[in-house]
Design a protein around this motif. Structure first.
Motif, PDB file in Angstrom:
ATOM      1  N   ALA A 190      10.893  -5.647  -3.658  1.00 56.59           N
ATOM      2  CA  ALA A 190      10.362  -4.395  -3.109  1.00 56.59           C
ATOM      3  C   ALA A 190       9.319  -4.695  -2.032  1.00 56.59           C
ATOM      4  O   ALA A 190       8.688  -5.753  -2.042  1.00 56.59           O
ATOM      5  CB  ALA A 190       9.737  -3.550  -4.214  1.00 56.59           C
ATOM      6  N   HIS A 201       6.589   4.182  -2.504  1.00 49.76           N
ATOM      7  CA  HIS A 201       7.998   4.424  -2.816  1.00 49.76           C
ATOM      8  C   HIS A 201       8.791   3.203  -2.374  1.00 49.76           C
ATOM      9  O   HIS A 201       8.366   2.443  -1.496  1.00 49.76           O
ATOM     10  CB  HIS A 201       8.504   5.701  -2.127  1.00 49.76           C
ATOM     11  N   ILE A 202       9.949   3.013  -2.997  1.00 52.01           N
ATOM     12  CA  ILE A 202      10.786   1.864  -2.667  1.00 52.01           C
ATOM     13  C   ILE A 202      11.990   2.292  -1.832  1.00 52.01           C
ATOM     14  O   ILE A 202      12.341   1.661  -0.851  1.00 52.01           O
ATOM     15  CB  ILE A 202      11.283   1.154  -3.953  1.00 52.01           C
ATOM     16  N   GLY A 203      12.622   3.379  -2.216  1.00 52.08           N
ATOM     17  CA  GLY A 203      13.862   3.787  -1.566  1.00 52.08           C
ATOM     18  C   GLY A 203      15.054   3.275  -2.330  1.00 52.08           C
ATOM     19  O   GLY A 203      15.027   2.179  -2.910  1.00 52.08           O
ATOM     20  N   TYR A 206      16.433  -0.333  -1.410  1.00 52.70           N
ATOM     21  CA  TYR A 206      15.683  -1.465  -1.962  1.00 52.70           C
ATOM     22  C   TYR A 206      15.815  -1.525  -3.484  1.00 52.70           C
ATOM     23  O   TYR A 206      15.878  -2.615  -4.076  1.00 52.70           O
ATOM     24  CB  TYR A 206      14.208  -1.358  -1.587  1.00 52.70           C
ATOM     25  N   ASN A 356      16.487   6.579   1.390  1.00 53.74           N
ATOM     26  CA  ASN A 356      16.382   5.150   1.622  1.00 53.74           C
ATOM     27  C   ASN A 356      14.936   4.811   1.976  1.00 53.74           C
ATOM     28  O   ASN A 356      14.107   5.700   2.200  1.00 53.74           O
ATOM     29  CB  ASN A 356      17.320   4.715   2.741  1.00 53.74           C
ATOM     30  N   TYR A 357      14.634   3.538   2.040  1.00 55.67           N
ATOM     31  CA  TYR A 357      13.256   3.101   2.274  1.00 55.67           C
ATOM     32  C   TYR A 357      12.682   3.689   3.558  1.00 55.67           C
ATOM     33  O   TYR A 357      11.539   4.165   3.586  1.00 55.67           O
ATOM     34  CB  TYR A 357      13.200   1.571   2.323  1.00 55.67           C
ATOM     35  N   LYS A 358      13.460   3.711   4.627  1.00 54.64           N
ATOM     36  CA  LYS A 358      12.942   4.170   5.921  1.00 54.64           C
ATOM     37  C   LYS A 358      12.805   5.686   5.994  1.00 54.64           C
ATOM     38  O   LYS A 358      12.176   6.202   6.912  1.00 54.64           O
ATOM     39  CB  LYS A 358      13.841   3.665   7.054  1.00 54.64           C
TER      40      LYS A 358
END
Length: 530
Positions: A190, A201-203, A206, A356-358
């Motif tokens: 992560a 947050h990870i998303g 990930y 998602n992460y982004k």
């Protein structure tokens, strides 16, 4: 180590500005600083024309106490790094290896603590490894048949694997269990920023790698993981666990069983109830998902700075007390995310959100949900909440044409109680099939009236929230477990040796709190009292 709180910077600040501010606060030259690390980072956007990035920073220097003598500032203090440890305690051995049901965060972290202390747990998961699970979920979203044991709810990583991966929690933590969770996630891949972000947050992208790497670590520590294996019975004598049955055939001797089963394990709830495990129905919330353009949320939060590269995509958290006495609130808000079909049972539809992460999708989405209580259910039975959820999930399936197309509706049509015929400016984010319909037919009347009132109330806080073209999708019913499996101060149920744990058992409400409950349950099995 010295902690400096409330260091506020302009959104255009540079890294060297932080070092200069530290020196000014501590009245020292930069040569005296051995090292510094971020303890917390948050955004103060209360004034949209004067947005600040706020840090708490831990600084290592020589002669800390001498430096602090010359400083009179409540935001500057000595601190010690918190480290999760069992301390100087005696760990009690057990005869058979402990068995853990479920590989969600509660199960994974319970297993990790046990494995790190030599207990070699057996972990049982009804679904598939995450790599295979992803294929099943994507196939379902493209119109292939639902796999009841491998979907958004079931499989390695639990329901959180297909989520935004939020890690903030309100659980009080004196023993650094939270830090243990975050550090374990970072070790497993992560982003390291989760260690200091105020709202980490990870998303989902990930999380999939994190879960896979945690599996590898558990196996290396001596744990065994069995996929495609379902708990089908428990065997007890004199209110004491003796063994379990899996897949309706294999019996495994067992004296310590952890029920980290998740909030959608309805068949397991039924089996436990038949075996006289005491449980109660509990309140939860149901409603719909709402989607807006993410730019609308950003502009409301950040004003003219809505596209600034140093600011994260904006989030919101909304609550309102309705005239009918119900509470309505936003839940599991996914900035720059997707709405997904989270069905796990044949002939029933349920939605969820993930990012998602982004967080770089076009739309923001959130559940808009209304509290329901046991008195709203059709009986006083402990499983009445499950029946309640199923009823409305079946209604959603029906109005979607008795298919797994997600029922959607424009806000203006929802308020007017008329089926939507065409989309407006907001394009639904989800990739799977959808159908325009009337969501008023898929929820109780008191929930419908609460949502309509809530939309207008939230529009006063976020201009445009009740915009005509915003997309509603339904139904959202799996916000939390509909039951609580009772446990005592030793974390055991009325059947000795059975340990209800995590969100499904009614003792957590998200990834981090479930993971922390898994850690506490492991400590209870090892008879460690805090």
């Amino acid at each position: 180590m010295i902690r400096i709180n409330q260091l506020k910077f302009d959104i255009n600040h540079k890294e060297e500005d932080i070092l200069l501010r530290i020196c000014k606060k501590l009245k020292i030259n930069k040569e005296h600083i051995v090292a510094y690390t971020l303890s917390k980072k948050s955004i103060d956007a209360r004034k949209e024309n004067d947005i600040k990035i706020v840090y708490a920073i831990d600084v290592t220097v020589e002669n800390e106490e001498a430096i602090l003598k010359d400083i009179n500032d409540n935001n500057v203090m000595l601190t010690k790094e918190k480290i999760y440890t069992l301390g100087e305690v005696k760990i009690n051995p057990i005869k058979e290896r402990p068995v853990i049901i479920g590989t969600g965060p509660a199960g994974l972290f319970c297993a990790l603590i046990l494995a790190e202390n030599g207990f070699n747990p057996l972990i049982i998961e009804r679904g598939k490894p995450v790599e295979e699970r992803i294929k099943d979920v994507n196939a379902f979203w493209k119109g292939k048949p639902l796999n009841p044991n491998s979907n958004v709810q079931f499989g390695e990583g639990g329901a959180g694997t297909f989520s935004d991966g939020k890690l903030n929690t309100m659980v009080k933590d004196r023993f650094a269990r939270n830090k243990k969770v975050l550090e374990t996630f970072v070790e497993a891949g992560a982003p390291s920023e989760i260690l200091y972000y105020n709202k980490p947050h990870i998303g989902t992208d990930y999380l999939r790698e994190v879960v896979k790497n945690m599996r590898k670590k558990l196996i290396a520590l001596g744990a065994e993981i069995r996929f495609n294996t379902t708990l089908t019975n428990i065997i007890s004598e004199d209110d004491t666990l003796k063994a379990i049955e899996v897949n309706d055939q294999e019996v495994i001797p067992c004296s310590h069983l952890v029920l980290a089963i998740g909030h959608s394990a309805r068949d397991t709830f039924e089996m436990l109830y038949k075996n006289n495990i005491t449980m109660d129905s509990k309140p939860f919330a149901i409603g719909v998902r709402i989607e807006h353009p993410q730019t609308l949320i950003n502009k409301n939060q950040y004003g003219k700075h809505f596209s600034h590269p140093n600011l994260p995509v904006a989030e919101y958290k909304l609550t309102h007390k309705c005239k009918n006495g119900r509470s309505i609130y936003s839940f599991c808000m996914c900035p720059g995310g997707l709405v997904v079909n989270a069905a796990s049972e044949t002939g029933r539809i349920v939605t969820n959100g993930m990012s998602n992460y982004k967080r770089n999708e076009e739309n923001a989405n959130s559940a808009i949900i209304v509290t329901v209580k046991p008195e709203d259910f059709s009986s006083n039975e402990p499983l009445a909440g499950v029946a309640f959820q199923r009823k409305w999930e079946e209604k959603a399936f029906e109005i979607g044409g008795q298919s797994y197309k997600i029922p959607i509706q424009l806000v203006k049509d929802f308020i007017a109680d008329t089926p939507s015929k065409t989309l407006g400016k907001v394009i639904p984010s989800f990739k799977e099939q959808k159908v325009l319909t009337n969501l008023n037919e898929a929820l109780p009347k008191y929930v419908i009236e609460s949502i309509k009132e809530g939309l207008y109330a939230f529009d006063k806080k976020i201009k445009g929230f009740a915009m005509d073209d915003a997309i509603l999708s339904g139904v959202e019913t799996r916000t939390s477990s509909p039951i609580r499996i009772n446990r005592d101060e030793t974390y055991q149920s009325n059947i000795k040796g059975v340990y209800p744990c995590g969100e499904g058992a009614g003792y957590a409400g998200g990834i981090t709190s479930a993971a922390m409950d898994g850690i506490k349950t492991a400590e209870a099995i090892m008879a460690i009292k805090r």
